[in-house]
Design an enzyme around this catalytic site. Structure first.
Site, PDB file in Angstrom:
ATOM      1  N   ARG A 298      -1.121   6.196 -12.180  1.00 59.21           N
ATOM      2  CA  ARG A 298       0.139   5.461 -12.020  1.00 59.21           C
ATOM      3  C   ARG A 298       0.517   4.748 -13.327  1.00 59.21           C
ATOM      4  O   ARG A 298       1.693   4.671 -13.675  1.00 59.21           O
ATOM      5  CB  ARG A 298       0.009   4.438 -10.881  1.00 59.21           C
TER       6      ARG A 298
ATOM      7  N   ARG B 129      -7.692  -7.196 -10.488  1.00 58.28           N
ATOM      8  CA  ARG B 129      -6.983  -7.124  -9.195  1.00 58.28           C
ATOM      9  C   ARG B 129      -7.930  -6.705  -8.081  1.00 58.28           C
ATOM     10  O   ARG B 129      -7.781  -7.135  -6.936  1.00 58.28           O
ATOM     11  CB  ARG B 129      -5.797  -6.166  -9.304  1.00 58.28           C
TER      12      ARG B 129
ATOM     13  N   ARG C 169      -1.537 -11.505   2.078  1.00 60.57           N
ATOM     14  CA  ARG C 169      -2.597 -11.101   1.158  1.00 60.57           C
ATOM     15  C   ARG C 169      -3.653 -12.189   0.987  1.00 60.57           C
ATOM     16  O   ARG C 169      -4.613 -12.014   0.236  1.00 60.57           O
ATOM     17  CB  ARG C 169      -1.977 -10.818  -0.202  1.00 60.57           C
TER      18      ARG C 169
ATOM     19  N   ARG D 255       3.489   0.395 -15.403  1.00 56.59           N
ATOM     20  CA  ARG D 255       3.483  -0.946 -14.810  1.00 56.59           C
ATOM     21  C   ARG D 255       2.599  -1.861 -15.639  1.00 56.59           C
ATOM     22  O   ARG D 255       1.486  -1.508 -15.999  1.00 56.59           O
ATOM     23  CB  ARG D 255       2.989  -0.886 -13.363  1.00 56.59           C
TER      24      ARG D 255
ATOM     25  N   LYS E 125      -0.775   1.988  -0.062  1.00 58.55           N
ATOM     26  CA  LYS E 125       0.039   1.232   0.900  1.00 58.55           C
ATOM     27  C   LYS E 125       1.525   1.539   0.687  1.00 58.55           C
ATOM     28  O   LYS E 125       2.241   1.805   1.638  1.00 58.55           O
ATOM     29  CB  LYS E 125      -0.186  -0.282   0.756  1.00 58.55           C
TER      30      LYS E 125
HETATM   31  P1  B4P Z   1       0.590   2.773  -4.189  1.00 57.93           P
HETATM   32  O1  B4P Z   1       0.950   3.215  -2.831  1.00 57.93           O
HETATM   33  O2  B4P Z   1       1.728   2.621  -5.141  1.00 57.93           O
HETATM   34  O3  B4P Z   1      -0.295   1.438  -4.287  1.00 57.93           O
HETATM   35  P2  B4P Z   1      -0.226   0.067  -3.496  1.00 57.93           P
HETATM   36  O4  B4P Z   1      -1.558  -0.058  -2.858  1.00 57.93           O
HETATM   37  O5  B4P Z   1       0.962   0.001  -2.613  1.00 57.93           O
HETATM   38  O6  B4P Z   1       0.161  -1.050  -4.579  1.00 57.93           O
HETATM   39  P3  B4P Z   1      -0.522  -2.293  -5.270  1.00 57.93           P
HETATM   40  O7  B4P Z   1      -1.377  -3.074  -4.341  1.00 57.93           O
HETATM   41  O8  B4P Z   1      -1.141  -1.793  -6.516  1.00 57.93           O
HETATM   42  O9  B4P Z   1       0.712  -3.174  -5.745  1.00 57.93           O
HETATM   43  P4  B4P Z   1       1.779  -4.167  -5.078  1.00 57.93           P
HETATM   44  O10 B4P Z   1       3.101  -3.676  -5.515  1.00 57.93           O
HETATM   45  O11 B4P Z   1       1.578  -4.332  -3.601  1.00 57.93           O
HETATM   46  O12 B4P Z   1      -0.427   3.884  -4.712  1.00 57.93           O
HETATM   47  C1  B4P Z   1      -1.030   3.833  -5.969  1.00 57.93           C
HETATM   48  C2  B4P Z   1      -1.068   5.219  -6.609  1.00 57.93           C
HETATM   49  O13 B4P Z   1      -1.906   6.119  -5.877  1.00 57.93           O
HETATM   50  C3  B4P Z   1       0.293   5.912  -6.705  1.00 57.93           C
HETATM   51  O14 B4P Z   1       0.411   6.429  -8.004  1.00 57.93           O
HETATM   52  C4  B4P Z   1       0.248   7.019  -5.650  1.00 57.93           C
HETATM   53  O15 B4P Z   1       0.970   8.169  -6.047  1.00 57.93           O
HETATM   54  C5  B4P Z   1      -1.230   7.358  -5.580  1.00 57.93           C
HETATM   55  N1  B4P Z   1      -1.666   7.773  -4.229  1.00 57.93           N
HETATM   56  C6  B4P Z   1      -1.294   7.223  -3.044  1.00 57.93           C
HETATM   57  N2  B4P Z   1      -1.916   7.844  -2.008  1.00 57.93           N
HETATM   58  C7  B4P Z   1      -2.725   8.803  -2.576  1.00 57.93           C
HETATM   59  C8  B4P Z   1      -3.657   9.775  -2.062  1.00 57.93           C
HETATM   60  N3  B4P Z   1      -3.890   9.907  -0.740  1.00 57.93           N
HETATM   61  N4  B4P Z   1      -4.318  10.560  -2.940  1.00 57.93           N
HETATM   62  C9  B4P Z   1      -4.100  10.453  -4.270  1.00 57.93           C
HETATM   63  N5  B4P Z   1      -3.233   9.572  -4.829  1.00 57.93           N
HETATM   64  C10 B4P Z   1      -2.562   8.749  -3.993  1.00 57.93           C
HETATM   65  O16 B4P Z   1       1.459  -5.598  -5.752  1.00 57.93           O
HETATM   66  C11 B4P Z   1       1.614  -5.865  -7.140  1.00 57.93           C
HETATM   67  C12 B4P Z   1       1.395  -7.357  -7.465  1.00 57.93           C
HETATM   68  O17 B4P Z   1       2.411  -8.169  -6.821  1.00 57.93           O
HETATM   69  C13 B4P Z   1       0.077  -8.004  -6.996  1.00 57.93           C
HETATM   70  O18 B4P Z   1      -1.002  -7.738  -7.867  1.00 57.93           O
HETATM   71  C14 B4P Z   1       0.471  -9.508  -6.963  1.00 57.93           C
HETATM   72  O19 B4P Z   1       0.455 -10.076  -8.246  1.00 57.93           O
HETATM   73  C15 B4P Z   1       1.901  -9.465  -6.457  1.00 57.93           C
HETATM   74  N6  B4P Z   1       1.979  -9.620  -4.984  1.00 57.93           N
HETATM   75  C16 B4P Z   1       2.413  -8.675  -4.095  1.00 57.93           C
HETATM   76  N7  B4P Z   1       2.330  -9.138  -2.833  1.00 57.93           N
HETATM   77  C17 B4P Z   1       1.822 -10.407  -2.912  1.00 57.93           C
HETATM   78  C18 B4P Z   1       1.465 -11.396  -1.935  1.00 57.93           C
HETATM   79  N8  B4P Z   1       1.622 -11.193  -0.607  1.00 57.93           N
HETATM   80  N9  B4P Z   1       0.951 -12.594  -2.375  1.00 57.93           N
HETATM   81  C19 B4P Z   1       0.800 -12.838  -3.672  1.00 57.93           C
HETATM   82  N10 B4P Z   1       1.104 -11.937  -4.658  1.00 57.93           N
HETATM   83  C20 B4P Z   1       1.606 -10.731  -4.277  1.00 57.93           C
END
Ligand code: B4P
Length: 209
Positions: A127, A144, A88, A133, A13
């Site tokens: 990551r 998670r 979420r 992290r 995302k």
């Molecule tokens: P990312 O793109 O970094 O992952 P994400 O899904 O955005 O993040 P996540 O859900 O883990 O965390 P968030 O900050 O939202 O990609 C992950 C990895 O994959 C990277 O290393 C990337 O390079 C790689 N990648 C991407 N695309 C790829 C592909 N096509 N092929 C191969 N590799 C690929 O949330 C963190 C915490 O914040 C939550 O757990 C919660 O505690 C809190 N939080 C955030 N929003 C909240 C909400 N609305 N309500 C309550 N708590 C919340």
């Protein structure tokens, strides 16, 4: 354009939200980044949020809802936004919906990132090595994923019932996934600009629960 991204942790995302924001000149509102900023600055919100984030739990709804609203208003005035990581939970989705409806700025589209658990575990291990992290340890990642299944996956039905959900295959080269998303959003933009076919969330009724 007001777009939401839903998907399990590691689905990409964050990666795709930045690209969408650049391509369509939208603001990116990432609740994970906003919360990590609060933690880094040692604010009261950050102190509370850190405990939940380190365990891999969601931060309480009221804190996240409050934190996100002003940014949505500002970003909407500047042409729109891509929401990365919010809503979420169903409570967040309902709060966001009522709030947006009252202002006449309902969401246009929700992109749901579909991906298998094995791929997620491999990505998040990568990551964890690169970004250190605190919530990317194997145990926390598994938790998670459970939290996603229990609290966030119900949003897929919720937005499907509203008629604004588009599934995205989140496996494959990052550029190819971006291309699929851009094509979807360009199509949506063209469609909503033609008369009489605009079906944003709000025309579907006051509640979808
Ligand atoms: P990312 O793109 O970094 O992952 P994400 O899904 O955005 O993040 P996540 O859900 O883990 O965390 P968030 O900050 O939202 O990609 C992950 C990895 O994959 C990277 O290393 C990337 O390079 C790689 N990648 C991407 N695309 C790829 C592909 N096509 N092929 C191969 N590799 C690929 O949330 C963190 C915490 O914040 C939550 O757990 C919660 O505690 C809190 N939080 C955030 N929003 C909240 C909400 N609305 N309500 C309550 N708590 C919340």
């Amino acid at each position: 354009m007001r777009v939401l991204l839903i998907g399990p942790p590691g689905a990409g995302k964050g990666t795709q939200a930045s690209r969408i924001a650049d391509h369509f000149d939208l603001a990116r509102i990432a609740t994970g980044d906003l919360l990590r900023e609060q933690v880094a600055n040692g604010t009261e919100l950050g102190k509370v949020a850190k405990e939940y984030m380190d365990r891999g739990d969601l931060v309480p709804d009221d804190l996240v809802i409050e934190m996100t609203r002003d940014r949505m208003v500002e970003a909407n005035e500047e042409g729109g936004y891509v929401l990365d990581g919010y809503p979420r939970t169903l409570a967040q989705a309902e709060a966001a919906y009522r709030w947006a409806l009252a202002r006449g700025i309902p969401f246009d589209l929700t992109l749901y990132f579909e991906i298998e658990e094995q791929e997620l575990l491999a990505r998040l291990a990568g990551r964890a090595r690169e970004e250190h992290r605190s919530d990317d340890t194997e145990e926390t990642v598994r938790h998670r994923l459970e939290v996603f299944a229990n609290q966030t996956r119900p949003l897929v039905d919720y937005y499907q019932r509203r008629g604004i959900l588009v599934p995205i295959n989140a496996v494959g080269p990052i550029d190819a996934i971006s291309e699929e998303i851009f094509a979807t959003l360009h199509w949506h933009k063209a469609r909503t600009m033609s008369a009489g076919v605009n079906r944003p969330e709000w025309v579907l009724g006051p509640t979808a629960t």
